[in-house]
Write a protein that holds these residues in place. Structure first.
Motif, PDB file in Angstrom:
ATOM      1  N   PHE A 170       0.841  -1.203   0.000  1.00  0.00           N
ATOM      2  CA  PHE A 170       0.000   0.000   0.000  1.00  0.00           C
ATOM      3  C   PHE A 170       0.874   1.252   0.000  1.00  0.00           C
ATOM      4  N   LEU A 171       1.933   1.247   0.809  1.00  0.00           N
ATOM      5  CA  LEU A 171       2.864   2.376   0.831  1.00  0.00           C
ATOM      6  C   LEU A 171       3.613   2.485  -0.494  1.00  0.00           C
ATOM      7  N   LEU A 172       3.927   1.348  -1.098  1.00  0.00           N
ATOM      8  CA  LEU A 172       4.564   1.349  -2.419  1.00  0.00           C
ATOM      9  C   LEU A 172       3.618   1.925  -3.465  1.00  0.00           C
ATOM     10  N   HIS A 173       2.345   1.614  -3.337  1.00  0.00           N
ATOM     11  CA  HIS A 173       1.321   2.157  -4.233  1.00  0.00           C
ATOM     12  C   HIS A 173       1.317   3.689  -4.178  1.00  0.00           C
ATOM     13  N   HIS A 174       1.671   4.228  -3.003  1.00  0.00           N
ATOM     14  CA  HIS A 174       1.734   5.691  -2.807  1.00  0.00           C
ATOM     15  C   HIS A 174       3.184   6.154  -2.639  1.00  0.00           C
ATOM     16  N   ALA A 175       4.115   5.466  -3.264  1.00  0.00           N
ATOM     17  CA  ALA A 175       5.545   5.736  -3.056  1.00  0.00           C
ATOM     18  C   ALA A 175       5.893   7.198  -3.257  1.00  0.00           C
ATOM     19  N   GLU A 176       6.776   7.680  -2.371  1.00  0.00           N
ATOM     20  CA  GLU A 176       7.274   9.066  -2.382  1.00  0.00           C
ATOM     21  C   GLU A 176       6.196  10.091  -2.018  1.00  0.00           C
ATOM     22  N   LYS A 177       5.070   9.606  -1.497  1.00  0.00           N
ATOM     23  CA  LYS A 177       4.006  10.501  -1.050  1.00  0.00           C
ATOM     24  C   LYS A 177       3.653  10.160   0.397  1.00  0.00           C
ATOM     25  N   PRO A 178       3.370  11.164   1.213  1.00  0.00           N
ATOM     26  CA  PRO A 178       2.999  10.873   2.610  1.00  0.00           C
ATOM     27  C   PRO A 178       1.627  10.215   2.695  1.00  0.00           C
ATOM     28  N   VAL A 179       1.534   9.198   3.545  1.00  0.00           N
ATOM     29  CA  VAL A 179       0.264   8.497   3.775  1.00  0.00           C
ATOM     30  C   VAL A 179      -0.083   8.659   5.250  1.00  0.00           C
ATOM     31  N   ARG A 180      -1.232   9.260   5.527  1.00  0.00           N
ATOM     32  CA  ARG A 180      -1.609   9.536   6.911  1.00  0.00           C
ATOM     33  C   ARG A 180      -1.859   8.248   7.695  1.00  0.00           C
ATOM     34  N   LYS A 181      -1.517   8.286   8.967  1.00  0.00           N
ATOM     35  CA  LYS A 181      -1.721   7.118   9.817  1.00  0.00           C
ATOM     36  C   LYS A 181      -3.191   6.738   9.895  1.00  0.00           C
ATOM     37  N   ASP A 182      -4.068   7.731   9.956  1.00  0.00           N
ATOM     38  CA  ASP A 182      -5.494   7.419  10.063  1.00  0.00           C
ATOM     39  C   ASP A 182      -6.020   6.744   8.785  1.00  0.00           C
ATOM     40  N   VAL A 183      -5.390   7.050   7.634  1.00  0.00           N
ATOM     41  CA  VAL A 183      -5.770   6.372   6.392  1.00  0.00           C
ATOM     42  C   VAL A 183      -5.396   4.889   6.466  1.00  0.00           C
ATOM     43  N   LEU A 184      -4.224   4.610   7.014  1.00  0.00           N
ATOM     44  CA  LEU A 184      -3.788   3.220   7.180  1.00  0.00           C
ATOM     45  C   LEU A 184      -4.686   2.474   8.164  1.00  0.00           C
ATOM     46  N   ILE A 185      -5.047   3.146   9.252  1.00  0.00           N
ATOM     47  CA  ILE A 185      -5.949   2.537  10.229  1.00  0.00           C
ATOM     48  C   ILE A 185      -7.292   2.215   9.586  1.00  0.00           C
ATOM     49  N   GLU A 186      -7.814   3.153   8.819  1.00  0.00           N
ATOM     50  CA  GLU A 186      -9.108   2.972   8.162  1.00  0.00           C
ATOM     51  C   GLU A 186      -9.067   1.826   7.154  1.00  0.00           C
ATOM     52  N   GLU A 187      -7.935   1.680   6.491  1.00  0.00           N
ATOM     53  CA  GLU A 187      -7.813   0.653   5.454  1.00  0.00           C
ATOM     54  C   GLU A 187      -7.588  -0.737   6.025  1.00  0.00           C
ATOM     55  N   PHE A 188      -6.798  -0.830   7.114  1.00  0.00           N
ATOM     56  CA  PHE A 188      -6.348  -2.148   7.563  1.00  0.00           C
ATOM     57  C   PHE A 188      -6.840  -2.571   8.947  1.00  0.00           C
ATOM     58  N   TRP A 189      -7.249  -1.624   9.801  1.00  0.00           N
ATOM     59  CA  TRP A 189      -7.650  -1.999  11.164  1.00  0.00           C
ATOM     60  C   TRP A 189      -8.931  -1.289  11.586  1.00  0.00           C
ATOM     61  N   VAL A 190      -9.826  -1.076  10.653  1.00  0.00           N
ATOM     62  CA  VAL A 190     -11.033  -0.312  10.952  1.00  0.00           C
ATOM     63  C   VAL A 190     -11.893  -0.995  12.009  1.00  0.00           C
ATOM     64  N   GLU A 191     -11.794  -2.324  12.115  1.00  0.00           N
ATOM     65  CA  GLU A 191     -12.641  -3.055  13.070  1.00  0.00           C
ATOM     66  C   GLU A 191     -12.075  -3.032  14.497  1.00  0.00           C
ATOM     67  N   LYS A 192     -10.835  -2.553  14.642  1.00  0.00           N
ATOM     68  CA  LYS A 192     -10.193  -2.533  15.961  1.00  0.00           C
ATOM     69  C   LYS A 192     -10.522  -1.256  16.736  1.00  0.00           C
ATOM     70  N   GLU A 193     -10.452  -1.345  18.041  1.00  0.00           N
ATOM     71  CA  GLU A 193     -10.542  -0.137  18.860  1.00  0.00           C
ATOM     72  C   GLU A 193      -9.322   0.737  18.585  1.00  0.00           C
ATOM     73  N   PRO A 194      -9.450   2.074  18.651  1.00  0.00           N
ATOM     74  CA  PRO A 194      -8.362   2.978  18.271  1.00  0.00           C
ATOM     75  C   PRO A 194      -7.011   2.632  18.896  1.00  0.00           C
ATOM     76  N   GLU A 195      -7.003   2.375  20.187  1.00  0.00           N
ATOM     77  CA  GLU A 195      -5.733   2.094  20.855  1.00  0.00           C
ATOM     78  C   GLU A 195      -5.083   0.821  20.304  1.00  0.00           C
ATOM     79  N   LYS A 196      -5.878  -0.215  20.140  1.00  0.00           N
ATOM     80  CA  LYS A 196      -5.348  -1.469  19.602  1.00  0.00           C
ATOM     81  C   LYS A 196      -4.938  -1.312  18.137  1.00  0.00           C
ATOM     82  N   ALA A 197      -5.699  -0.519  17.386  1.00  0.00           N
ATOM     83  CA  ALA A 197      -5.387  -0.312  15.972  1.00  0.00           C
ATOM     84  C   ALA A 197      -4.032   0.361  15.813  1.00  0.00           C
TER      85      ALA A 197
END
Length: 372
Positions: A160-187
């Protein structure tokens, strides 16, 4: 070391093989007296060094070497000949060496030593190539790097980071994409753990790549790494109009499309890019196929349409074009075969019949051939 030899003189070919065996433990993966089919042999045998006669029958070895270097830029070539006057041309092609017959052992040892020196000099500086089509793969000097991912999640986040290579990817975007079902702290704990694994993996196996963190974002830096999908997309946008002069560039670009973007991994987030690239390839292939038909380059047209059909069997275009090309080529059996395959595919996948115009054409064609 795997070595391939090409020389139209049988005795010279045998002598070179004997000399090589006498100075080292080499594996001769091919010894040929003709250049016919050489490209395919190189692709199949994967030699690490090629000894090439400067003149093979009526074939100019220098011109042949230029074509080989286009397809296999990392394959060292040593020219072998009885004439000195080709030396300048040979080294303009960046040949590894140039040996004049009859070949002496000491001279041959110097050639092998030069190759060893070049390999050692370039090994640590060779750029990394990252393939994403059809699967994630790292290569250096044409060899696959054994990158081991501790978890499938770490591999996917890296992709996913390679897909956006050389561009900043926000942490909340990663959380939303990969750990949306987790509680925020655990995510966030999962995210930080995964980023740690990615950094450790890159440091151990692909040190030319790095991952930075700033302003609640992560950014993957490629350094001098090359990415197949980026190269392919750039080459597509730079293609000139399709003519007899640019045809080989179009065909090469179509061959370099090795499969759909991350199709082996089946990442949902990659589907949009995958679909766009696939459409671009198919549109270009359709254009090239019709041009090949217009120019009566029948074998290339058939080969291209068969690949289109194999890779994308649920698109009717390749079937109808093959019916047409086989018809004008007089291959009646394949006309019937392609029509029946199209009919079966449409019925099984879409519960429809071929277009009425094609049905009418086919019935008329069958009547003509039954009467003949």
């Amino acid at each position: 070391m795997k070595i391939m030899l090409v020389d139209d003189e049988p005795l010279a070919l045998q002598f070179l093989e004997t000399q090589l065996h006498s100075i080292g433990d080499f594996k001769i993966v091919g010894a040929y007296q003709t250049s016919r089919g050489l490209m395919e042999r190189i692709k199949e045998k994967k030699p690490e060094l090629l000894f090439l006669d400067i003149k093979i029958g009526s074939v100019n070895g220098v011109e042949l070497a230029a074509s080989i270097q286009e397809e296999h830029p990392n394959l060292p070539i040593v020219f072998v000949t009885g004439y000195h006057e080709y030396a300048v041309q040979a080294f303009e092609l960046n040949a590894l060496d140039y040996i004049v017959k009859p070949i002496q052992k000491d001279r041959l040892r110097k050639t092998i030593h030069r190759l060893d020196t070049e390999v050692q000099k370039n090994a640590s500086h060779a750029p990394i190539r990252i393939n994403c089509m059809p699967t994630l793969q790292f290569l250096q000097n044409g060899e696959t790097l054994p990158v081991q991912w501790r978890t499938s999640k770490a591999k996917e986040v890296f992709c996913f980071l390679l897909h956006h290579a050389e561009k900043p990817v926000r942490k909340d975007v990663l959380i939303e994409e990969f750990w949306v079902e987790k509680e925020p702290e655990k995510a966030f704990t999962q995210l930080y753990s995964t980023i740690y694994v990615i950094r450790k993996t890159l440091s151990a196996s692909v040190p030319g790549l790095s991952l930075s963190s700033a302003n609640q974002c992560y950014q993957l830096h490629l350094g001098d790494a090359e990415v197949d999908v980026m190269e392919w997309r750039n080459q597509l946008t730079q293609l000139p109009a399709l003519t007899e002069h640019s045809l080989t560039s179009y065909q090469r670009l179509l061959r370099e499309y090795k499969g759909d973007y991350f199709s082996a991994e089946a990442y949902a987030w990659a589907e949009s890019e995958q679909r766009q690239l696939r459409e671009n390839w198919y549109k270009t292939a359709t254009q090239v196929g019709l041009y090949l038909e217009e120019q009566n380059i029948v074998e290339d047209a058939i080969s291209l349409y068969l690949r289109m059909q194999s890779d994308y069997p649920y698109i009717a275009h390749s079937y109808t074009r093959l019916i047409h090309v086989y018809d004008i080529s007089g291959v009646s059996g394949q006309v019937v075969n392609q029509y029946e395959r199209l009919k079966q595919m449409l019925e099984e996948e879409f519960d429809i019949a071929p277009e009425a115009e094609l049905v009418d054409w086919y019935e008329s064609w069958r009547e003509r051939h039954m009467q003949a």
